[in-house]
Design an enzyme around this catalytic site. Structure first.
Site, short mmCIF file in Angstrom:
data_model
loop_
_atom_site.label_atom_id
_atom_site.label_comp_id
_atom_site.label_asym_id
_atom_site.label_seq_id
_atom_site.Cartn_x
_atom_site.Cartn_y
_atom_site.Cartn_z
N PHE A 78 0.20 7.37 -6.65
CA PHE A 78 1.22 6.69 -5.82
C PHE A 78 2.50 7.53 -5.74
O PHE A 78 3.60 6.96 -5.68
CB PHE A 78 1.57 5.30 -6.39
CG PHE A 78 0.41 4.39 -6.65
CD1 PHE A 78 -0.73 4.44 -5.87
CD2 PHE A 78 0.46 3.45 -7.68
CE1 PHE A 78 -1.80 3.57 -6.11
CE2 PHE A 78 -0.60 2.58 -7.92
CZ PHE A 78 -1.73 2.65 -7.15
N GLN A 91 17.73 -25.91 18.18
CA GLN A 91 18.42 -26.07 16.90
C GLN A 91 17.60 -25.54 15.74
O GLN A 91 18.13 -24.89 14.82
CB GLN A 91 18.75 -27.55 16.67
CG GLN A 91 19.70 -27.73 15.49
CD GLN A 91 20.04 -29.19 15.26
OE1 GLN A 91 19.15 -30.04 15.20
NE2 GLN A 91 21.30 -29.48 15.15
N GLN A 121 7.69 -14.31 12.62
CA GLN A 121 7.32 -15.61 13.17
C GLN A 121 8.08 -15.89 14.47
O GLN A 121 7.50 -16.32 15.47
CB GLN A 121 7.62 -16.71 12.13
CG GLN A 121 7.16 -18.09 12.55
CD GLN A 121 5.64 -18.22 12.58
OE1 GLN A 121 4.93 -17.45 11.93
NE2 GLN A 121 5.14 -19.16 13.35
N LEU A 122 9.37 -15.62 14.47
CA LEU A 122 10.18 -15.93 15.65
C LEU A 122 9.90 -14.97 16.81
O LEU A 122 10.19 -15.29 17.96
CB LEU A 122 11.68 -15.94 15.29
CG LEU A 122 12.09 -17.17 14.47
CD1 LEU A 122 13.50 -17.00 13.90
CD2 LEU A 122 12.02 -18.45 15.32
N SER A 138 3.59 -0.02 -14.68
CA SER A 138 4.74 -0.73 -15.26
C SER A 138 4.98 -0.29 -16.70
O SER A 138 6.12 -0.19 -17.15
CB SER A 138 4.48 -2.24 -15.24
OG SER A 138 4.20 -2.68 -13.93
N GLU A 190 17.59 4.06 -8.89
CA GLU A 190 16.43 3.78 -8.04
C GLU A 190 16.38 2.30 -7.69
O GLU A 190 16.14 1.92 -6.53
CB GLU A 190 15.13 4.20 -8.74
CG GLU A 190 13.90 3.91 -7.87
CD GLU A 190 12.58 4.33 -8.50
OE1 GLU A 190 12.59 4.84 -9.63
OE2 GLU A 190 11.54 4.13 -7.85
C1 LIG Z 1 4.26 3.25 -1.84
C2 LIG Z 1 4.46 3.52 -3.30
C3 LIG Z 1 5.28 4.57 -3.68
C4 LIG Z 1 5.45 4.85 -5.05
N1 LIG Z 1 6.16 5.97 -5.41
C5 LIG Z 1 6.14 6.36 -6.72
C6 LIG Z 1 6.70 7.62 -7.11
O1 LIG Z 1 7.27 8.35 -6.30
N2 LIG Z 1 6.61 8.01 -8.40
C7 LIG Z 1 6.01 7.22 -9.33
O2 LIG Z 1 5.96 7.62 -10.49
N3 LIG Z 1 5.47 6.02 -9.01
C8 LIG Z 1 5.50 5.58 -7.72
N4 LIG Z 1 4.93 4.39 -7.36
C9 LIG Z 1 4.33 3.57 -8.39
C10 LIG Z 1 5.10 2.27 -8.67
O3 LIG Z 1 6.28 2.56 -9.39
C11 LIG Z 1 4.12 1.36 -9.44
O4 LIG Z 1 3.13 0.95 -8.51
C12 LIG Z 1 4.81 0.19 -10.07
O5 LIG Z 1 5.63 0.61 -11.12
C13 LIG Z 1 3.79 -0.82 -10.63
O6 LIG Z 1 2.85 -0.18 -11.43
P1 LIG Z 1 1.29 -0.44 -11.16
O7 LIG Z 1 1.03 -0.23 -9.72
O8 LIG Z 1 0.50 0.36 -12.12
O9 LIG Z 1 1.09 -1.98 -11.47
P2 LIG Z 1 0.72 -2.61 -12.88
O10 LIG Z 1 1.62 -2.09 -13.94
O11 LIG Z 1 -0.74 -2.50 -13.09
O12 LIG Z 1 1.10 -4.13 -12.60
C14 LIG Z 1 0.42 -4.87 -11.59
C15 LIG Z 1 1.22 -6.11 -11.30
O13 LIG Z 1 1.19 -6.94 -12.45
C16 LIG Z 1 2.40 -7.59 -12.64
N5 LIG Z 1 2.90 -7.23 -13.99
C17 LIG Z 1 2.89 -6.02 -14.58
N6 LIG Z 1 3.38 -6.08 -15.82
C18 LIG Z 1 3.71 -7.38 -16.04
C19 LIG Z 1 4.26 -8.10 -17.13
N7 LIG Z 1 4.63 -7.48 -18.26
N8 LIG Z 1 4.45 -9.45 -16.98
C20 LIG Z 1 4.13 -10.07 -15.83
N9 LIG Z 1 3.61 -9.44 -14.76
C21 LIG Z 1 3.40 -8.12 -14.86
C22 LIG Z 1 3.33 -7.14 -11.50
O14 LIG Z 1 3.25 -8.10 -10.45
C23 LIG Z 1 2.71 -5.84 -11.04
O15 LIG Z 1 3.00 -5.60 -9.67
C24 LIG Z 1 4.81 4.05 -6.01
C25 LIG Z 1 4.02 2.98 -5.60
C26 LIG Z 1 3.83 2.72 -4.28
C27 LIG Z 1 2.91 1.60 -3.89
#
Ligand SMILES: Cc1cc2nc3c(=O)[nH]c(=O)nc-3n(C[C@H](O)[C@H](O)[C@H](O)COP(=O)(O)OP(=O)(O)OC[C@H]3O[C@@H](n4cnc5c(N)ncnc54)[C@H](O)[C@@H]3O)c2cc1C
Length: 385
Positions: A159, A280, A340-341, A135, A243
């Protein structure tokens, strides 16, 4: 023209028919196998390229055609016709992989990287996320150090969608100091010495391969830099809009498809001497599912139209975050009720609602998690102080 009329022009009706036909003939019969194999075949990209489905939403100067809405319509119809968000993720990864290159406008880069991808002859990924930074994009640590006419890249990405098959990865690298101003975008071809990759297994999107990439002293020509040094973060943020809207379209289309599948199921399934459709409680649950899918579609399309028109009277970035969260919430609720359904059948591998249930879970995580969307909204509401 209203936000909805734009989706139903004669040209777009024809595009919808083309996509429905492509999906029914060339995707649905093979999807279970691709899910088991963990990836889409290259031939599918070539076929989609031939049909002109990959170029939609890209500028004509980069070999593109149509508008973003056309690409969204393709996504919507592919899911409504029995495809899946996983197919969209794997087949249309270029939608996040190369728009930065097209927008930067370097003709040599467009010829080398964008045109082959839009023709379906090459596969592109976007490499932003790292094991230690998702993130928080500004925290990226993969480093690219200038050495003569090259950059030398060290680091890891995780990922990455289509990462096991990608020929090129538009990669976020740190060329400068800490924070978002130190980031740049560099195209890294995956056949360069020092690139290694491994496949990741996951809950859903099984037909869309996902990789962890490692860069160990990878030499990349400076000619592969996209835009100017230090502009990587801004380029990534600009493209997040498309995106996020695409993920929102995947979410409401998945919800609608699950409504359709569930209507069909409850009409056929009898319990205690009556079809489920006569009860229903069941009828009202399906009415609620249909309402959620419809509200999501209507709002996402409305924001889409204003975003595409560059409408000045609205804060589209904020509404785009709201639209993604609206569609994801609708999708989550609908896929859960659809399973579920369907009863025990809804839990069976190979039954379509089971796949949508698993596939849907990523939509509120990828492209900016739900909480990150809420942060965008909160910031615009003046809650930052
Ligand atoms: C199947 C898949 C495909 C993907 N494809 C790509 C790709 O092609 N290219 C690429 O670059 N990335 C890709 N990603 C990465 C994806 O963009 C990241 O997983 C996503 O941005 C979240 O980052 P993270 O997994 O590091 O979660 P983190 O940043 O560690 O966050 C974990 C969780 O904490 C919570 N969180 C985070 N920050 C905050 C905040 N400030 N306040 C409150 N809650 C918060 C959210 O619920 C988040 O899900 C992919 C991921 C998956 C699973």
């Amino acid at each position: 023209m209203s936000a909805h009329d734009a989706w139903a022009t004669p040209e777009r009706r024809a595009l919808r028919e083309l996509v429905a036909d492509f999906t029914v003939r060339e995707v649905v019969p093979h999807l279970a196998r691709w899910e088991d194999e963990g990836a889409l075949p290259r031939a599918l990209h070539e076929r989609a390229g031939e049909l002109g489905l990959l170029e939609l939403g890209f500028p004509a100067a980069a070999g593109g055609a149509g508008e973003h809405l056309d690409a969204a319509l393709v996504t919507e119809q592919l899911i409504l016709s029995g495809g899946s968000s996983g197919v969209c993720a794997g087949l249309f990864t270029h939608g996040i992989g190369v728009p930065h290159i097209a927008a930067a406008g370097d003709p040599a880069q467009i010829d080398r990287f964008v045109r082959p991808v839009l023709a379906g002859r090459a596969i592109a990924s976007l490499g932003v996320t790292e094991p230690g930074a998702g993130s928080d994009v500004a925290a990226i640590t993969t480093r690219a150090v200038r050495d003569g006419d090259d950059y030398v890249v060290d680091g890891a990405k995780t990922f990455i969608t289509s990462g096991t098959r990608a020929d090129l990865v538009t990669t976020a690298v740190r060329t400068g100091g800490p924070g978002h101003r130190g980031l740049s975008l560099l195209v890294i071809e995956t056949d360069r010495a020092g690139v290694s990759r491994s496949r990741l297994r996951k809950m859903g999107w099984h037909c869309s391969d996902t990789a962890e990439l490692h860069f160990d002293g990878v030499r990349v020509p400076a000619a592969n830099l996209v835009g100017a040094e230090g502009t990587g973060f801004r380029q990534i943020m600009v493209n997040f809009a498309a995106e996020r809207l695409s993920l929102a379209v995947q979410a409401y289309a998945t919800a609608q498809r699950c409504v359709d599948l569930t209507v069909d199921w409850v009409r056929r399934r009898t319990t205690f001497g009556e079809p489920l459709a006569r009860r229903q409680l069941v009828r009202h649950q399906i009415a609620e599912m249909a309402r959620e899918a419809t509200v999501a579609r209507t709002y996402v399309r409305d924001v889409f139209a204003r975003w595409q028109a560059g409408s000045p009277d609205t804060d589209v970035v904020t509404e785009l975050a709201m639209a993604k969260n609206t569609a994801v919430a609708a999708c989550d609720a609908v896929v859960d009720r659809a399973v579920q359904l369907h009863g025990g059948m809804g839990y069976m591998h190979g039954v379509e609602v089971e796949r949508h249930y698993r596939d849907a879970r990523i939509l509120g995580i990828g492209g900016g998690a739900t909480e990150i969307m809420d942060e965008v909204v909160a910031g615009r509401l003046g809650l930052d102080g």
